[in-house]
Motif scaffolding. Structure first.
Motif, PDB file in Angstrom:
ATOM      1  N   ALA A  76      -5.949  -3.297   1.626  1.00  0.00           N
ATOM      2  CA  ALA A  76      -6.006  -2.856   3.023  1.00  0.00           C
ATOM      3  C   ALA A  76      -7.222  -3.387   3.764  1.00  0.00           C
ATOM      4  O   ALA A  76      -7.113  -3.766   4.932  1.00  0.00           O
ATOM      5  CB  ALA A  76      -5.989  -1.330   3.084  1.00  0.00           C
ATOM      6  N   SER A  88      -5.274  -0.090  -3.364  1.00  0.00           N
ATOM      7  CA  SER A  88      -4.901  -0.001  -1.948  1.00  0.00           C
ATOM      8  C   SER A  88      -6.024  -0.542  -1.082  1.00  0.00           C
ATOM      9  O   SER A  88      -5.793  -1.302  -0.129  1.00  0.00           O
ATOM     10  CB  SER A  88      -4.635   1.442  -1.539  1.00  0.00           C
ATOM     11  OG  SER A  88      -3.666   2.012  -2.362  1.00  0.00           O
ATOM     12  N   VAL A 132       0.838  -1.197   0.000  1.00  0.00           N
ATOM     13  CA  VAL A 132       0.000   0.000   0.000  1.00  0.00           C
ATOM     14  C   VAL A 132       0.874   1.247   0.000  1.00  0.00           C
ATOM     15  O   VAL A 132       0.576   2.232  -0.670  1.00  0.00           O
ATOM     16  CB  VAL A 132      -0.953  -0.027   1.210  1.00  0.00           C
ATOM     17  CG1 VAL A 132      -1.705   1.282   1.339  1.00  0.00           C
ATOM     18  CG2 VAL A 132      -1.933  -1.166   1.087  1.00  0.00           C
ATOM     19  N   SER A 147       0.883   4.450  -2.316  1.00  0.00           N
ATOM     20  CA  SER A 147       0.658   5.756  -1.704  1.00  0.00           C
ATOM     21  C   SER A 147       1.722   6.750  -2.135  1.00  0.00           C
ATOM     22  O   SER A 147       1.430   7.929  -2.349  1.00  0.00           O
ATOM     23  CB  SER A 147       0.665   5.638  -0.184  1.00  0.00           C
ATOM     24  OG  SER A 147      -0.441   4.896   0.226  1.00  0.00           O
ATOM     25  N   PHE A 192      -5.896   4.531   3.549  1.00  0.00           N
ATOM     26  CA  PHE A 192      -5.661   3.076   3.617  1.00  0.00           C
ATOM     27  C   PHE A 192      -4.281   2.763   4.192  1.00  0.00           C
ATOM     28  O   PHE A 192      -4.106   1.866   5.009  1.00  0.00           O
ATOM     29  CB  PHE A 192      -5.792   2.442   2.230  1.00  0.00           C
ATOM     30  CG  PHE A 192      -7.202   2.389   1.739  1.00  0.00           C
ATOM     31  CD1 PHE A 192      -8.172   1.716   2.461  1.00  0.00           C
ATOM     32  CD2 PHE A 192      -7.560   2.999   0.553  1.00  0.00           C
ATOM     33  CE1 PHE A 192      -9.476   1.655   2.012  1.00  0.00           C
ATOM     34  CE2 PHE A 192      -8.863   2.953   0.099  1.00  0.00           C
ATOM     35  CZ  PHE A 192      -9.828   2.280   0.830  1.00  0.00           C
ATOM     36  N   ASP A 193      -3.281   3.529   3.742  1.00  0.00           N
ATOM     37  CA  ASP A 193      -1.914   3.273   4.218  1.00  0.00           C
ATOM     38  C   ASP A 193      -1.817   3.489   5.725  1.00  0.00           C
ATOM     39  O   ASP A 193      -1.189   2.701   6.428  1.00  0.00           O
ATOM     40  CB  ASP A 193      -0.904   4.162   3.478  1.00  0.00           C
ATOM     41  CG  ASP A 193      -1.297   5.626   3.517  1.00  0.00           C
ATOM     42  OD1 ASP A 193      -2.444   5.901   3.945  1.00  0.00           O
ATOM     43  OD2 ASP A 193      -0.483   6.476   3.147  1.00  0.00           O
TER      44      ASP A 193
END
Lengths: 52, 736
Positions: B161, B157, B134, B138, B215-216
């Motif tokens: 995630a 992502s 991810v 990103s 998400f990251d």
């Protein structure tokens, strides 16, 4: 940007292979004796009893 | 080295059975009873050469199929035919120069399948994999991906995630649910809320082609927190495993006298009414009454008395007492789980549950922290709704950003990282930490209570008046003493050897159980033992010292006076504690004489003798009521209540299983000295924990205003999170 369609799946698959390998090491109990394994690999005798 | 060749020729090597250690032992127990599995502790194994020497020596024994050494745990696993006993393997190890101790495989099997640890490690692995992937995507978004490309990256992502958060976040979700049900706000509630909110808001933003998706952040949060959780678990698992090894050292076996003769059986197989034989020099395995035989028993571990007691048929004995001089036949009244020993252990479990009243630093931090975080997030939601005239999307985005940035990522690592580093340092010094909060409690200690026998002293007597006696007496005593397992006799034999006195030539050596040893010397009879038996005037009952007498032809009987030998490091420790300004007390179950002597020698002003176990607990309660935080050091059954009652407790590895179970830390070696530095290390680690809390608060103070005014971005969240986690971990590592 078309190359993305190839690169993203490739990176995901490679990462997945790494994850699968991690699962395999976990399953086959390769973290049970880290110190012993580190020493065994340096012995000059042939290890005829490797972990299965 | 031809040992490996011999091994290669042995059958069954290809299967390499020694590797799939404990579960295999359990499975094999039911599937293939012909395979005996023997586990030995080999504390001296430390190098690559040890592996070859140990495995080779054991594998060369007939009947041994395979042997494998685990160097991390220092244990040797042997797969052998049923006729091979542990004694043969211990002897084989001794021939190559290693000490081996048999471990009870059943006790070990219970802890070796560390399912929880592997589960955490697997979740950590998944979170790590997802985080890397991810993050890659990103970085593309941060560096300016636009429109459709950005949406595509967000979708991918999200696809990575969401399942990761659902899988890796489970430990947090479960514990958050538990604490909500108990109507508490633990650390895991804001964590779970941040994970869920970050995922939900990111999905919403992605659906509407928004600029920011977190998400990251969600995956990173899960990864760092799982790392903290795993560290925490690992520290405790190592301590548990080592503590279990101590318990497994006492292989529960007894010699049962049956119609077909004597047989060695497991204690579980005994029933009340059975007869068991107890050899001199071994522990009594059951509760019972003496049927036949005369001996002396050492009750030091159970009552703290340093003098052995003579026995007679009909006398009741308890499991854990040591039989010294003669073989006894004991009729079982209680075995296994019903013995006094186990009942005491159960009492300890009760006392331990009372100790959960202690709130750890982490809990206290969480208690102060959670409401603040939730209030700030709620306030920014309300404020932005007000300011934008009811724009839920913007307001929710800001509130989520606040929750993510304040999320106690570093707080989750603050305590486990420090405890792991400190435990590692203390473990190398010989101190085993069993409880997660023991370090914090140790740091607060201002009073130290010692037990005498077995804790301050080794429980082994030492003759003190040898210089005043004729050398001939020592030569005789050395010769006679070597013929007995009685601690006083052994001490005399050792002292004679240490002084280079050659033992006199004594013939027809005979031990009279409960009285002493006699023999023939230069045509006359010599006796070493009780005053009355050798014909001397017995000392008064209140004598401060322990003595044994020697009678020889043509001379008046002479007395050897003994003193309990101090545990190494005891004097230094007491001085160290007093220098640190601590109040030091000595509470012993022994007679007033020896207690006063030891107290005077160590300079302990406050001491009490003949203290009953309940009185010890009462004294500790009184001290606690005065506001003192007490560290209790004890080793016997009579100390267990006090050990569980104290603010924090330490017992030596030579102590009774129940005492070790009751205490927070176990001292692995003979030396008491590591306790002083351990207190300093504990204080240092509490300071590090506080520093870590301050550090993560500092990051929050910088980042939260940015988030509240709506300027937070996923990049900022990722930076704040990883920087604070790394700082906190590095700060903890300074302890090592």
């Amino acid at each position: 940007m078309e190359v993305l369609a190839l690169l993203i799946p490739v990176s995901l698959v490679l990462g997945g292979v790494g994850l699968a390998a991690f699962f395999w090491t976990l399953r086959s109990r390769q973290y049970d004796d880290p110190e012993g394994d580190a020493r065994r690999i340096l012995r000059d005798e042939w290890d005829d009893r490797p972990q299965p | 080295m031809n040992a490996p060749i011999a091994l290669a020729e042995a059958p069954g090597i290809a299967a390499c059975p020694a590797c799939a250690v404990a579960p295999a032992a359990v499975r094999q127990g039911s599937r293939a009873p012909s395979r005996a599995r023997i586990v030995l502790a080999v504390p001296a194994a430390h190098c690559a050469a040890c592996i070859g020497a140990l495995e080779g020596a054991v594998a060369a024994l007939p009947g041994v199929r395979a042997a494998r050494l685990n160097l991390t745990l220092r244990r040797l696993y042997v797969d052998a035919a049923p006729e091979v006993g542990a004694e043969a393997i211990v002897a084989a190890l001794a021939r190559v120069g290693y000490e081996g101790f048999e471990l009870d495989a059943a006790t070990l099997a219970a802890v070796e399948t560390d399912a929880e640890g592997r589960d955490l490690l697997m979740r950590l692995g998944v979170a790590g994999f997802a985080m890397m992937n991810v993050m890659l995507l990103s970085v593309a978004v941060w560096s300016g991906a636009e429109a459709a490309t950005r949406d595509l990256f967000h979708w991918i992502s999200g696809a990575i995630a969401l399942p990761t958060v659902a899988f890796a976040g489970q430990p947090f979700f479960r514990s958050a649910l538990r604490s909500l049900r108990a109507r508490r706000l633990g650390m895991d509630v804001p964590i779970s809320l941040a994970l869920i909110l970050a995922s939900a808001i990111s999905v919403y933003e992605t659906l509407h082609s928004g600029r920011h998706a977190y998400f990251d952040a969600a995956v990173m949060l899960a990864f760092f927190l799982l790392a903290g959780r795993y560290l925490d678990h690992r520290t405790r698992a190592i301590a548990r495993s080592a503590a279990q090894e101590l318990a497994a050292l006492e292989v529960p076996r007894a010699i049962r006298i049956g119609p077909a003769g004597d047989a060695v059986v497991a204690i579980e197989a005994l029933v009340p009414g059975d007869l068991v034989r107890v050899l001199p020099g071994t522990r009594i395995p059951v509760d019972g009454t003496i049927e036949a035989g005369e001996s002396e028993i050492d009750r030091a571990l159970l009552t703290g008395e340093s003098m052995p007691q003579p026995t007679a048929p009909g006398l009741g004995v308890g499991a854990g007492e040591m039989n010294l001089t003669g073989a006894l036949v004991v009729r079982v009244t209680a075995a296994g789980a019903a013995t006094t020993l186990r009942r005491m252990a159960d009492l300890v479990a009760l006392a331990e549950s009372a100790r959960t009243r202690y709130t750890s630093l982490a809990d206290r931090a969480a208690r102060a922290y959670s409401p603040v975080v939730h209030l700030v997030a709620l306030a920014s939601l309300g404020g932005w709704l007000q300011a934008t005239g009811g724009d839920w999307r913007v307001a929710l985005n800001v509130a989520a950003a606040v929750l993510i940035i304040t999320c106690p990522c570093a707080l989750g690592l603050a305590v486990p990282a420090v405890v792991t580093a400190a435990s590692g340092r203390l473990y190398r010094a010989g101190l085993l930490i069993k409880s997660g909060t023991a370090l914090e409690r140790l740091a607060a200690v201002d009073t130290v209570v010692f037990d005498k026998t077995g804790t301050l002293t080794l429980g082994t007597p030492r003759p003190v008046n040898l210089d005043l006696l004729p050398p001939e007496a020592l030569a005789l005593a050395g010769a006679l003493g070597a013929g007995s397992a009685h601690p006083l006799a052994q001490a005399l034999a050792q002292a004679a050897r240490a002084r280079g006195v050659a033992p006199a030539e004594v013939a027809a050596l005979r031990e009279v159980p409960g009285q002493g040893v006699e023999g023939c010397w230069q045509g006359g009879r010599v006796r070493l033992g009780r005053a009355g038996w050798v014909g001397a005037e017995p000392a008064g009952a209140g004598a401060a010292t322990t003595a044994t007498w020697l009678a020889r032809p043509g001379a008046a009987p002479v007395a050897f006076v003994f003193e309990d030998s101090l545990r190494p490091g005891a004097e230094a420790l007491v001085r160290d504690l007093q220098a640190q300004g601590m109040r030091v007390l000595l509470l012993s179950g022994d007679a007033p004489g020896p207690v006063a002597a030891i107290a005077a020698r160590l300079g302990i002003a406050e001491h009490a003798a003949a203290v009953l176990p309940e009185e010890k607990v009462a004294r500790l309660q009184a001290l606690a009521a005065e506001g003192q935080r007490v560290l209790m050091l004890g080793d016997g059954l009579n100390d267990t209540g006090a050990l569980a009652q104290a603010h924090v407790s330490i017992s030596p590895a030579s102590g009774l299983d129940a005492a070790r179970a009751a205490s927070d830390m176990v001292l692995m070696g003979r030396d008491l000295a590591p306790v002083g530095p351990a207190i300093r290390t504990a204080r240092l680690s509490v300071r590090r924990i506080r520093e870590n809390f301050a550090l993560s608060a500092l990051y929050n103070i910088v980042a939260v205003p940015v988030a509240i005014v709506g300027l937070a971005s996923p990049l900022l969240a990722a930076l704040a999170m990883s920087l604070s986690s790394v700082t906190v971990t590095l700060n903890a590592l300074r302890l090592r």
